[in-house]
Design an enzyme around this catalytic site. Structure first.
Site, PDB file in Angstrom:
ATOM      1  N   LYS B  81      31.075  40.102  41.103  1.00 36.85           N
ATOM      2  CA  LYS B  81      31.676  38.878  40.585  1.00 36.85           C
ATOM      3  C   LYS B  81      30.667  37.748  40.749  1.00 36.85           C
ATOM      4  CE  LYS B  81      35.929  36.087  41.170  1.00 36.85           C
ATOM      5  NZ  LYS B  81      37.192  35.963  41.933  1.00 36.85           N
ATOM      6  N   SER B 156      41.464  35.854  39.264  1.00 39.59           N
ATOM      7  CA  SER B 156      40.237  35.315  38.727  1.00 39.59           C
ATOM      8  C   SER B 156      39.114  36.321  38.553  1.00 39.59           C
ATOM      9  CB  SER B 156      39.745  34.187  39.638  1.00 39.59           C
ATOM     10  OG  SER B 156      39.358  34.698  40.904  1.00 39.59           O
ATOM     11  N   SER B 180      43.478  37.480  43.286  1.00 38.14           N
ATOM     12  CA  SER B 180      42.398  37.536  42.288  1.00 38.14           C
ATOM     13  C   SER B 180      41.689  38.870  42.176  1.00 38.14           C
ATOM     14  CB  SER B 180      41.369  36.435  42.553  1.00 38.14           C
ATOM     15  OG  SER B 180      41.873  35.186  42.147  1.00 38.14           O
TER      16      SER B 180
END
Lengths: 484, 488
Positions: B81, B156, B180
């Site tokens: 990420k 997210s 997330s």
């Protein structure tokens, strides 16, 4: 109307540690800009602080020196405000659980003259908390540049209660605090290097009024005497304003030492809401008994306790202790010499009057001195046993010792300065002097004892100073009596 | 062979590497090809340094040839990420603010993956600064759901979930502050785990809400997730909130522990707002556990209704402070229209941050303000304690809790953009775990009638990751859900 002045001081002291408060980068002053940095210091994305235990330990030590309460748990909070010298735009500080609560500092007010000790009193403290220092802004014509070398230096903010009433008290407090920090190996408190900084809160109120008056904060006082001058100016300004019927505003003012005036910086309404909250990146720290005891073992004798001891044990006068006490290394030097010689007063006199004078003239410090406590002790011993006179020591030995580091006994030997203690050797010389100076002799016989000093001087001259002055005195008197 | 590599599990890839049937370079090249084929539609990647990845793969092959392999992840590509630092590589957080930022250091997780020999395979898209539930808040692009390209990947960590789901990378790392990792795993039909707070170092993870953030793995199987967690877990002296506790052998625990377990079903997770098809799937999973001899017990989480509000106070308060460093002074976006120092802040931040980030900074600033602190932040911290107590009380009776991961399946892009509250409710079942600091696992438990994945969430005791993985693995091995893949 008579006014009473109320002053509280907030003093920031940089705590001397090997590395910064939240990362392993070293601490320093005067290095090239932005060389003492890393992702933590610069507040890079993802970087996290880790508390430096040395900074905590030294703060505990400060708390003990200040006779504060050290709570078992201390924690860190974020103080949020935007300023370019602050890498994260929040400062890691302590809000409601500071490392030191309360405390007091003994101070010594200026005496009626330089040679007379002033009154002692205690200044109550509110708290001391540990935080990180910020960077430094350098302003140029069209740009400002930031140097983050200072950012993250451990900083203790020591806050007094509003209990000071004069610029002299503030001055005395700062001196006492500085001496404590030096004794504790916490900081040299060099204000020019930013190791100690002082903000003052000051208000006036009519004598007898209970409520405090409107508080004005003074910043940028960059020396201890600057604080005294800044406060003196501000007191006058406030009293004059009040007497003229004007209002004193709650504001922050800066001190301009060059112009000797304070100037308006900002009003209270412009002040920040710091939005303090516990820093979620740091765990609270527990200061347990074992840790406490370990630190307790490192607490030195406090400066004023040492002063009292020097007075009680050695009968050292204030003129001497006032020179020795602020410098713990000088004190250690003195104590070593006093111990070795068994003559504390004489050792202290040689150190304060002669050694410091020579060092000063040569622009050197004690660390540079070739004269060691052993030199002083030997010198004092030679004088005590009558091997040399004080004059010989002063005139012919000390300089050599200072320049070359030779031991005094060796100098005496090499220069043949040993004092004559032989009455048989002295008698002919004394007789010659008596014979050559009938005038003074007559004066002595007429009852003027002081006239003997002239004859003594002549004998010393003839023996090139090597004669023992008290022996000369004795022989001269005997010969004159005989003659009488 | 290269064509069918992209849906293989980590375990399968490991055996291909060790048998010599495939090199790491071949695998990496195959995934580069796959990414080039599918990512123009999925948009999971912010960047991919193909040369760097191939060089790392080459080095892994050489180690293998020399008999010096570093462990099970050696030569395995892994996606990160874009909120986890890699030295000398971009770290954008999917924000204009950090569009040109290159990190000068490795996150601890990154360093551990490098140490394990993994091939760092690209930076994955996300909601800006991890704020969002759909990856629509990325300043660069929306990541779409590989199962239906009109739908969102969740967020997210949408890029991390979608890249694994789309076959572009076998495993990835995300971060989970309120769900997330678990929610996008659920939306994209992959496995995702949020470890216990303090289990994985946060050093080098760009902070959104420091007391809630935790890095965790995505994979195509529970075993894969266990393998990656093994590599990144453990105490880190650079993160004061990481905890000094031994890391168990997760893979061994998964293999050996077969139950039966005592499992709790918190009734508050099955009330209003739960999609009936999601409810049915999760109920089937619960029934399966019961059939295996697990004792199923209803439990209550009386404070769960306060979780979303509590979360949005604590998370935004911390965020308002954490994001203050992005100011235009040093390494961030700097406005070109600067007249003075105030402009530097106002314009750089106005231009650099997206709307959701601004909204949360404003909210967080408000709740910390003088006069409001006690009513909001302090009270939220107290509720947080109550929520944790609810869990601890439940764990006196059961080993773990079974819940839906999200009340609904992936929604259409744009569908919830105008209604932040509806968006926030997609995390209603995941947020409590962050507030309580406990671990949570999401794994696929079927497809709905439209063919969209549904996620089962298993919540565990603090540092109970091994149990969660074992419980999840038992279900996964008995079902075929993890072998279903989107038709890209």
């Amino acid at each position: 109307m008579e006014y009473e002045v109320v002053i509280g001081l907030e003093v920031h002291v940089q705590v001397r540690t090997k590395s910064k408060i939240f990362t392993s980068v070293g601490v320093g002053f005067g290095q090239d800009p932005n060389t003492l940095t890393d992702p933590v210091v610069l507040g890079f994305p993802g970087a996290l602080p880790v508390i430096n235990r040395e900074a905590v330990e030294k703060s505990v030590k400060v708390g003990m020196l200040l006779e504060s309460t050290i709570p078992e748990i201390t924690k860190w909070d974020r103080k949020n405000y935007f300023y370019p010298d602050s890498p994260k735009n929040y400062q890691i500080s302590q809000f409601d659980q500071p490392i030191c609560e309360g405390g007091k500092v003994e101070i010594e007010l200026p005496g009626p003259s330089r040679n007379i000790m002033g009154e002692h009193m205690w200044v109550e403290l509110t708290r001391a908390h540990l935080e990180e220092d910020v960077g430094k802004l350098n302003h140029f014509d069209s740009d400002s540049l930031v140097d983050y070398n200072r950012a993250g230096t451990p900083l203790l903010e020591i806050v007094t209660e509003p209990v000071l009433h004069t610029p002299d008290e503030a001055w005395a407090y700062l001196n006492a605090l500085r001496n404590l920090m030096i004794y504790g190996d916490i900081s040299d408190c060099d204000m020019e290097k930013g190791q100690m900084r002082c903000d003052a809160n000051i208000s006036i109120r009519p004598v007898g009024q209970k409520e405090l008056g409107v508080k004005v904060e003074i910043k940028n006082m960059n020396s201890i005497s600057g604080v005294r001058n800044g406060l003196a100016y501000e007191i006058q300004r406030q009293i004059q304003t009040a007497k003229a019927g004007g209002a004193i505003h709650q504001e922050t003012r800066g001190w301009d030492a060059a112009k000797n005036v304070s100037y308006h910086m900002r009003f209270k309404e412009e002040s920040h809401d710091y939005r303090y909250f516990p820093d979620p990146d740091l765990m609270p720290v527990r200061i347990d008994d074992a840790w406490r005891e370990r630190v307790e073992g490192t607490i030195p004798e406090r400066p004023f306790d040492r002063q009292r001891r020097y007075y009680e044990d050695y009968d050292l006068p204030f003129t001497v202790t006032s020179v020795l006490i602020p410098d713990p290394e000088l004190c250690a030097f003195f104590e070593e010499a006093a111990e070795a010689s068994g003559e504390a007063q004489q050792s202290a006199n040689w150190i304060v009057n002669n050694l410091l004078g020579e060092l000063g003239n040569a622009g050197l410090t004690l660390a540079d001195s070739k004269v060691t406590p052993a030199h002083i002790a030997e010198l004092v011993g030679l004088i005590k046993e009558g091997a040399i006179s004080k004059n010989i020591a002063k005139e012919q030995i000390f300089g050599d010792m200072f320049e070359n580091g030779n031991m005094p006994a060796a100098i005496v030997e090499a220069k043949g300065l040993k004092q004559s203690n032989d009455t048989g050797e002295l008698e002919p010389v004394c007789q010659e002097v008596i014979d050559a100076n009938p005038g003074p002799v007559a004066e002595i016989q007429g009852g003027n004892d002081k006239a003997i000093n002239f004859l003594k001087g002549q004998v010393m001259k003839a023996t090139r100073g090597k004669a023992n002055p008290s022996l000369v005195d004795q022989v001269l008197k005997e010969l004159i009596d005989k003659k009488g | 062979m290269a064509d069918d590599l992209h849906f293989k599990t980590l375990t399968e890839l490991q055996s291909l590497l060790s048998s010599g049937d495939m090199s790491s370079v071949e695998l990496t090249q195959a995934l580069i090809n796959r990414k080039e084929a599918v990512d123009p539609q999925v948009q999971a990647f912010n960047s991919l340094n193909t040369e760097g990845a191939l060089a790392e793969a080459e080095a892994a092959d050489q180690r293998r040839a020399a008999g010096e392999i570093k462990g099970p992840l050696d030569g395995i590509p892994i996606g990160l990420k874009d909120v986890i630092s890699v030295k000398d590589r971009p770290l954008t957080c999917s924000s204009k603010m950090l569009e040109d930022f290159v990190s000068p250091y490795d996150a601890t997780s990154t360093a551990k993956l490098k140490h394990a020999g993994a091939v760092l395979f690209g930076r994955l898209n996300m909601d800006e600064f991890a704020m969002g539930s759909s990856t629509e808040n990325s300043a660069f692009k929306t990541t779409f759901n590989p199962w239906d390209l009109e739908r969102v990947a969740g967020g997210s960590s949408g890029g991390s979930a979608a890249a694994v789901s789309a076959g572009s990378v076998p495993v990835s790392l995300g971060s989970d502050t309120g769900g997330s990792i678990r929610q996008p795993a659920s939306f994209c039909g992959v496995v995702g785990m949020k470890p216990t707070y303090g289990r994985v170092s946060r050093f080098g993870l760009v902070a959104y809400a420091s007391s809630l953030d935790q890095i965790g793995p995505f994979g195509r199987s529970v075993k894969d997730v266990a393998s990656v967690l093994q590599a990144i877990a453990g105490h880190d002296p650079k993160d004061s909130t990481s905890i000094e506790q031994d890391v168990p052998d997760y893979s061994a625990a998964v293999a050996s522990s077969k139950g039966p377990w005592k499992l709790g079903v918190p009734k508050e997770y099955f009330g209003e707002g739960l999609d009936p098809e999601v409810k049915e799937s999760v109920q089937k999973a619960i029934d399966w556990y019961a059939d295996q001899g697990c004792e199923i017990q209803e439990v209550s989480m009386p404070n769960m209704n306060l979780a979303v509000a509590t979360y949005y106070i604590i998370a935004t308060a911390e965020a308002s402070s954490n994001l203050a460093r992005f100011d235009g002074v040093r390494y961030t976006h700097r406005s070109k229209e600067i007249e003075n120092a105030i402009d530097l802040y106002f314009k750089s931040r106005a231009e650099g941050f997206g709307d959701e980030v601004k909204l949360r900074i404003i909210l967080g600033t408000y709740v910390l303000s003088s006069g409001y602190y006690d009513a909001y932040y302090l009270r939220a911290q107290k509720v947080r304690t109550l929520i944790r107590q609810d869990f601890m009380k439940a764990y006196e009776q059961v080993d773990a809790l079974l819940t839906p991961t999200s009340p609904f399946v992936s929604f259409k892009a744009g569908e919830k953009n105008e209604d932040p509250l509806a968006m926030y409710l997609s995390d209603i079942y995941t947020i409590s775990a962050n507030l309580a600091g406990i671990p949570g696992l999401s794994l696929p438990c079927g497809l709905n009638s439209e063919g969209l994945p549904i996620g089962l969430q298993i919540l565990g005791k603090p540092f109970g990751e091994a149990d969660l993985l074992a419980i999840g693995n038992a279900y996964e091995e008995a079902h075929d859900h993890s072998n279903q893949h989107p038709k890209l």
